[in-house]
Design a protein around this motif. Structure first.
Motif, PDB file in Angstrom:
ATOM      1  N   UNK A 190      56.374  17.398  24.438  1.00 41.73           N
ATOM      2  CA  UNK A 190      57.246  17.483  25.595  1.00 41.73           C
ATOM      3  C   UNK A 190      56.450  17.874  26.833  1.00 41.73           C
ATOM      4  N   UNK A 191      56.831  17.326  27.934  1.00 42.00           N
ATOM      5  CA  UNK A 191      56.166  17.645  29.191  1.00 42.00           C
ATOM      6  C   UNK A 191      57.056  17.304  30.372  1.00 42.00           C
ATOM      7  N   UNK A 192      56.755  17.879  31.516  1.00 46.70           N
ATOM      8  CA  UNK A 192      57.500  17.592  32.722  1.00 46.70           C
ATOM      9  C   UNK A 192      58.951  18.017  32.628  1.00 46.70           C
ATOM     10  N   UNK A 193      59.848  17.103  33.023  1.00 47.91           N
ATOM     11  CA  UNK A 193      61.274  17.420  33.067  1.00 47.91           C
ATOM     12  C   UNK A 193      61.851  17.631  31.669  1.00 47.91           C
ATOM     13  N   UNK A 194      61.385  16.874  30.675  1.00 50.03           N
ATOM     14  CA  UNK A 194      61.888  17.053  29.305  1.00 50.03           C
ATOM     15  C   UNK A 194      61.531  18.434  28.773  1.00 50.03           C
ATOM     16  N   UNK A 195      60.345  18.911  29.093  1.00 50.60           N
ATOM     17  CA  UNK A 195      59.920  20.242  28.658  1.00 50.60           C
ATOM     18  C   UNK A 195      60.808  21.320  29.286  1.00 50.60           C
ATOM     19  N   UNK A 196      61.142  21.139  30.558  1.00 47.14           N
ATOM     20  CA  UNK A 196      61.987  22.118  31.249  1.00 47.14           C
ATOM     21  C   UNK A 196      63.404  22.105  30.679  1.00 47.14           C
ATOM     22  N   UNK A 197      63.971  20.918  30.474  1.00 45.62           N
ATOM     23  CA  UNK A 197      65.356  20.816  30.034  1.00 45.62           C
ATOM     24  C   UNK A 197      65.553  21.216  28.579  1.00 45.62           C
ATOM     25  N   UNK A 198      64.598  20.885  27.715  1.00 45.72           N
ATOM     26  CA  UNK A 198      64.784  21.105  26.284  1.00 45.72           C
ATOM     27  C   UNK A 198      64.200  22.422  25.778  1.00 45.72           C
ATOM     28  N   UNK A 199      63.281  23.006  26.507  1.00 44.60           N
ATOM     29  CA  UNK A 199      62.656  24.262  26.060  1.00 44.60           C
ATOM     30  C   UNK A 199      63.001  25.417  26.992  1.00 44.60           C
ATOM     31  N   UNK A 200      62.695  25.278  28.267  1.00 44.02           N
ATOM     32  CA  UNK A 200      62.808  26.406  29.184  1.00 44.02           C
ATOM     33  C   UNK A 200      64.263  26.733  29.519  1.00 44.02           C
ATOM     34  N   UNK A 201      65.070  25.726  29.830  1.00 45.99           N
ATOM     35  CA  UNK A 201      66.453  25.988  30.257  1.00 45.99           C
ATOM     36  C   UNK A 201      67.277  26.657  29.155  1.00 45.99           C
ATOM     37  N   UNK A 202      67.291  26.163  27.896  1.00 44.54           N
ATOM     38  CA  UNK A 202      68.080  26.880  26.875  1.00 44.54           C
ATOM     39  C   UNK A 202      67.605  28.305  26.637  1.00 44.54           C
ATOM     40  N   UNK A 203      66.284  28.533  26.651  1.00 46.04           N
ATOM     41  CA  UNK A 203      65.781  29.879  26.397  1.00 46.04           C
ATOM     42  C   UNK A 203      66.050  30.820  27.560  1.00 46.04           C
ATOM     43  N   UNK A 204      66.071  30.291  28.772  1.00 43.58           N
ATOM     44  CA  UNK A 204      66.272  31.125  29.970  1.00 43.58           C
ATOM     45  C   UNK A 204      67.714  31.099  30.453  1.00 43.58           C
TER      46      UNK A 204
END
Length: 289
Positions: A190-204
């Motif tokens: 995952x990288x870019x927008x997919x990394x933000x939406x699938x990893x960072x947003x749910x955790x944060x």
């Protein structure tokens, strides 16, 4: 020889004490079960506040300064039945939703850039340090010059209100995401927008929801204040202008009715909106108690 054939210790059996049977827990009384409902406790608080309001207003005995709760409730009922309060609230909420949505999009874009590049982090820290302490109401005269006496000036101010607290909370939430989750996302490519939406947003998400709450509260109260100070825009007036008009005409009960409606809308958004979203997401996922 003693080292090769060590002495064997005799085996023995230790009897464990019998654990006493656990006493059956008594079921809660119906009143205790009822009191555990959050909506009931909040309703009780509101009822107590209404009773105190009625007592203080009757002791004051001056309807011009402080109408009673019953008078305010009657004015609120008449305003809602006549449709005027609903129309004014609809105008204010329409402007609020537009500015709130644009602010969310801008905050998400800014924080996505901040977690992706060093330049984005510098840009976020610099802009928030510059504009977050700036009072939104101070920007409204400039917004009126730039966008005229329309909803555009109010939307511009609302974007300013929502953008900076939401961006700060979102970025702080992104920074608190465990490195294990980050590595898992990278391992999956995952990288870019997919990394933000699938990893960072749910955790944060707890921090993001906190920023959304702060942005909503700032935007709602500033919108009412802007309508109070600068009046109607493009011939369409909201709740703030309704309060201001009735204050000029000395209809204090209607002024309080408008204020009560502002409070009720805030309670509805908090209870039906944010708390429901928290229950369906972060509490179900175990990210929040």
């Amino acid at each position: 020889m003693s080292l090769i054939n060590p002495p064997v210790r005799p085996e023995y059996e230790r009897l464990l004490e019998e654990i006493p049977p656990r006493e059956a827990t008594r079921p809660l009384h119906w009143s205790n079960r009822l009191w555990q409902q959050a909506w009931l406790r909040r309703t009780a608080i509101l009822i107590v506040l209404a009773i105190l309001w009625e007592i203080i207003a009757r002791q004051q005995n001056n309807d011009l300064l402080l109408p009673t709760f019953l008078q305010t409730a009657s004015a609120l009922r008449e305003g809602l039945a006549g449709g005027e309060l609903l129309r004014r609230a609809g105008i204010s909420l329409t402007v609020l939703i537009q500015g709130y949505a644009y602010g969310i999009v801008a905050a998400f874009a800014l924080t996505t850039l901040a977690v992706s590049t060093q330049l984005g982090r510098d840009l976020l820290s610099t802009l928030t340090a510059m504009f977050n302490p700036l009072p939104a109401i101070a920007l409204l005269p400039l917004a009126l010059l730039w966008f005229g006496l329309g909803h555009g000036s109010l939307i511009f101010v609302l974007i300013h209100l929502v953008l900076w607290p939401l961006a700060l909370n979102t970025y702080a939430g992104f920074q608190g995401v465990p490195e294990t989750l980050r590595m898992a996302g990278r391992n999956y490519g995952l990288g870019g927008l997919r990394y933000v939406l699938q990893i960072l947003v749910p955790a944060a998400l707890p921090a993001i929801l906190s920023g959304l709450k702060i942005g909503w509260a700032f935007a709602w109260r500033t919108l009412i204040a802007a309508e109070l100070v600068f009046g109607a825009s493009s011939g369409k007036s909201g709740l703030g202008w309704y309060i201001f008009q009735n204050r000029n005409e000395l209809f204090t009960d209607r002024v309080f009715a408008g204020l009560v409606l502002v409070i009720l809308i805030g309670l509805a958004v908090e209870t039906l909106g944010f708390q429901t979203l928290e229950r369906l997401t972060v509490r179900r996922w175990g990210l929040q108690r």
